[in-house]
Scaffold this active site. Structure first.
Site, PDB file in Angstrom:
ATOM      1  N   ASP A   1       0.854  -1.193   0.000  1.00 58.20           N
ATOM      2  CA  ASP A   1       0.000   0.000   0.000  1.00 58.20           C
ATOM      3  C   ASP A   1       0.890   1.243   0.000  1.00 58.20           C
ATOM      4  O   ASP A   1       1.784   1.382   0.839  1.00 58.20           O
ATOM      5  CB  ASP A   1      -0.902   0.012   1.231  1.00 58.20           C
ATOM      6  CG  ASP A   1      -1.956   1.105   1.146  1.00 58.20           C
ATOM      7  OD1 ASP A   1      -3.007   0.859   0.516  1.00 58.20           O
ATOM      8  OD2 ASP A   1      -1.725   2.192   1.695  1.00 58.20           O
TER       9      ASP A   1
ATOM     10  N   ASN B   1      -2.621  12.986  -5.100  1.00 62.00           N
ATOM     11  CA  ASN B   1      -3.793  13.400  -5.882  1.00 62.00           C
ATOM     12  C   ASN B   1      -4.229  14.818  -5.515  1.00 62.00           C
ATOM     13  O   ASN B   1      -4.575  15.624  -6.395  1.00 62.00           O
ATOM     14  CB  ASN B   1      -4.947  12.428  -5.652  1.00 62.00           C
ATOM     15  CG  ASN B   1      -4.780  11.129  -6.424  1.00 62.00           C
ATOM     16  OD1 ASN B   1      -4.142  11.098  -7.469  1.00 62.00           O
ATOM     17  ND2 ASN B   1      -5.341  10.058  -5.895  1.00 62.00           N
TER      18      ASN B   1
ATOM     19  N   HIS C   1      -5.182  14.034 -10.317  1.00 58.37           N
ATOM     20  CA  HIS C   1      -5.350  12.592 -10.524  1.00 58.37           C
ATOM     21  C   HIS C   1      -4.532  12.070 -11.702  1.00 58.37           C
ATOM     22  O   HIS C   1      -4.166  10.885 -11.707  1.00 58.37           O
ATOM     23  CB  HIS C   1      -6.840  12.273 -10.715  1.00 58.37           C
ATOM     24  CG  HIS C   1      -7.635  12.405  -9.446  1.00 58.37           C
ATOM     25  ND1 HIS C   1      -7.684  11.415  -8.487  1.00 58.37           N
ATOM     26  CD2 HIS C   1      -8.394  13.421  -8.975  1.00 58.37           C
ATOM     27  CE1 HIS C   1      -8.448  11.804  -7.487  1.00 58.37           C
ATOM     28  NE2 HIS C   1      -8.891  13.023  -7.755  1.00 58.37           N
TER      29      HIS C   1
ATOM     30  N   ASP D   1      -2.257   8.880 -11.358  1.00 56.13           N
ATOM     31  CA  ASP D   1      -2.300   7.699 -12.223  1.00 56.13           C
ATOM     32  C   ASP D   1      -0.906   7.337 -12.734  1.00 56.13           C
ATOM     33  O   ASP D   1      -0.560   6.153 -12.851  1.00 56.13           O
ATOM     34  CB  ASP D   1      -3.236   7.945 -13.406  1.00 56.13           C
ATOM     35  CG  ASP D   1      -4.699   7.990 -12.990  1.00 56.13           C
ATOM     36  OD1 ASP D   1      -5.003   7.580 -11.851  1.00 56.13           O
ATOM     37  OD2 ASP D   1      -5.529   8.441 -13.799  1.00 56.13           O
TER      38      ASP D   1
ATOM     39  N   GLU E   1      -4.656   2.436  -4.223  1.00 63.87           N
ATOM     40  CA  GLU E   1      -3.197   2.421  -4.274  1.00 63.87           C
ATOM     41  C   GLU E   1      -2.626   1.125  -3.707  1.00 63.87           C
ATOM     42  O   GLU E   1      -1.475   1.068  -3.299  1.00 63.87           O
ATOM     43  CB  GLU E   1      -2.627   3.617  -3.512  1.00 63.87           C
ATOM     44  CG  GLU E   1      -2.916   3.641  -2.031  1.00 63.87           C
ATOM     45  CD  GLU E   1      -4.249   4.289  -1.664  1.00 63.87           C
ATOM     46  OE1 GLU E   1      -4.392   4.705  -0.509  1.00 63.87           O
ATOM     47  OE2 GLU E   1      -5.137   4.369  -2.542  1.00 63.87           O
TER      48      GLU E   1
END
Length: 413
Positions: A285, A293, A298, A302, A328
């Site tokens: 994680d 973000n 975003h 990404d 994530e």
């Protein structure tokens, strides 16, 4: 009726390409225009014109029958794909004088552009022109190579020489096209690896298959021209089979990162569980991903996910399975890994992520960290859910203990 908007030259897609790539493609295209006129050749005979007409007609018919399939393939595709028209183009390169072979190539590509590719953003005009150029240059060595092979092997019978000549011509066609495409890709995307530049085995095997069908078509065309239409249906079916393979890949792949999606990863883990062997599971994680973000947007987020996924894949073996569980969070299956091995791999991944810097436009993201939970089967349980739960609990402990660390609840230390 509204008039279509014209795209100004300043907004052409080619204007956004690296200058080195533009210069290279222009040189290659100029060579493709000039070189056919410099090569020696005989004037076409009536038989040549007949074979040219048959190949052109059947090539157009096959493209029309496969129009929806090809459009869907190109719409779904993000990588280089094989053109089924190579069947007819290679057959023309074998059987026709160079002038007619080049003309056949240009006309077939013009038809594909007009009927299929014109409305696709993934196939801008400059890409289609360069692709057609590479195929024209691939056509040119075919007949000289075949003539050279026949001259070099007079001790073999005609059929054996013909087979070897066609195989060597296929290799010349394939190599010429591959080199021209690979150089252009490297100029466009300097960070691509060798494997990414040359494509996977599936792509190259399909290209070789189309060339084999082209060689068979050339033989049929010379011996029994009326049998050539029988080749069309297998090409159409093969084309649809390739599309089905793309759908299968989409069904098992996370579209943002390119790793397995949750369902596909569970299937891989279930198969490993059925074998009854030992395996490790890593839950990964990214720490404080929401900040990325919120700070950069975003799109940058990404990009970070894609880079992290690539980094994880680089740190594991080909037999290992990397998946995305959403958000994530990533998960890794390590067949045959005992607990110390799994912890060692997890530490390697954690370090690689910490060393990562992701750039997207003007944004640069560094100082990334990840918390990783580790478990192994059968120590963590006899069923997959128990193994995953143990890894998830270990991940929670890593988060609670300060993040950026590897934890296993099974570790006796």
């Amino acid at each position: 009726m509204a008039r279509p908007l014209l795209v100004r030259p300043a907004n052409w897609a080619i204007r956004r390409l690296p200058p080195g790539l533009v210069a290279f493609t222009v040189v290659v295209e100029l060579v493709a225009v000039v070189l056919p006129f410099l090569l020696p050749g005989q004037p076409p005979t009536a038989g040549d014109w007949l074979r040219f007409g048959v190949l052109l007609g059947i090539g157009v018919a096959q493209a029309e029958l496969s129009r929806r399939t090809e459009r869907m393939r190109r719409y779904l595709a993000s990588t280089v794909h094989v053109n089924m028209t190579s069947v007819w183009i290679f057959a023309g390169a074998v059987d026709l004088p160079v002038g007619l072979a080049v003309t056949l190539t240009v006309l077939l590509f013009a038809h594909l552009w007009e009927r299929i590719w014109r409305q696709l953003a993934s196939r801008p005009a400059h890409r289609v022109i360069y692709t057609a150029t590479t195929v024209v240059l691939s056509v040119l060595p075919v007949r000289p190579v075949m003539a050279a092979v026949n001259a070099a092997l007079p001790f073999l019978d005609r059929d054996a020489r013909g087979l070897i000549a066609v195989l060597v011509a296929m290799a010349a066609f394939f190599a010429t096209n591959s080199v021209l495409v690979t150089v252009a890709l490297k100029l466009r995307y300097p960070d691509l690896t060798v494997a990414e530049l040359f494509g996977g085995w599936d792509v190259n095997a399909l290209e070789l298959a189309t060339l084999c069908l082209g060689g068979l078509t050339a033989v049929v065309l010379m011996a029994h021209v009326y049998l050539v239409p029988l080749v069309v249906l297998p090409i159409v079916v093969l084309h649809r089979g390739v599309l089905m393979r793309q759908f299968q890949e989409m069904a098992t792949t996370d579209h943002k990162t390119g790793v397995l999606n949750s369902v596909a990863w569970h299937d891989a883990a279930a198969r490993e569980l059925d074998r009854g062997a030992e395996f490790g599971v890593l839950m990964i994680d990214l720490d404080h991903f929401k900040r990325i973000n919120d700070t950069h947007g975003h799109l940058v987020g990404d990009s970070v996910l894609r880079e992290v996924a690539d980094t994880v894949c680089d740190q594991v073996r080909e037999v290992d399975a990397v998946g995305r569980f959403g958000g994530e969070e990533f998960v890794v299956l390590l067949p045959g890994a005992a607990l110390p091995d799994a912890i060692r791999v997890a530490e390697r991944i954690r370090t690689a992520i910490a060393d990562l810097t992701v750039t997207e436009g003007t944004a640069a993201v560094s100082a990334l960290s990840a918390s990783i939970g580790v478990s192994v089967h059968p120590m963590a349980g006899a069923v997959l859910e128990q193994v995953l739960l143990a890894a998830d609990n270990a991940l929670y402990e890593a988060k609670r203990g300060g993040r950026n660390r590897v934890v296993s609840v099974l570790d006796p230390a």
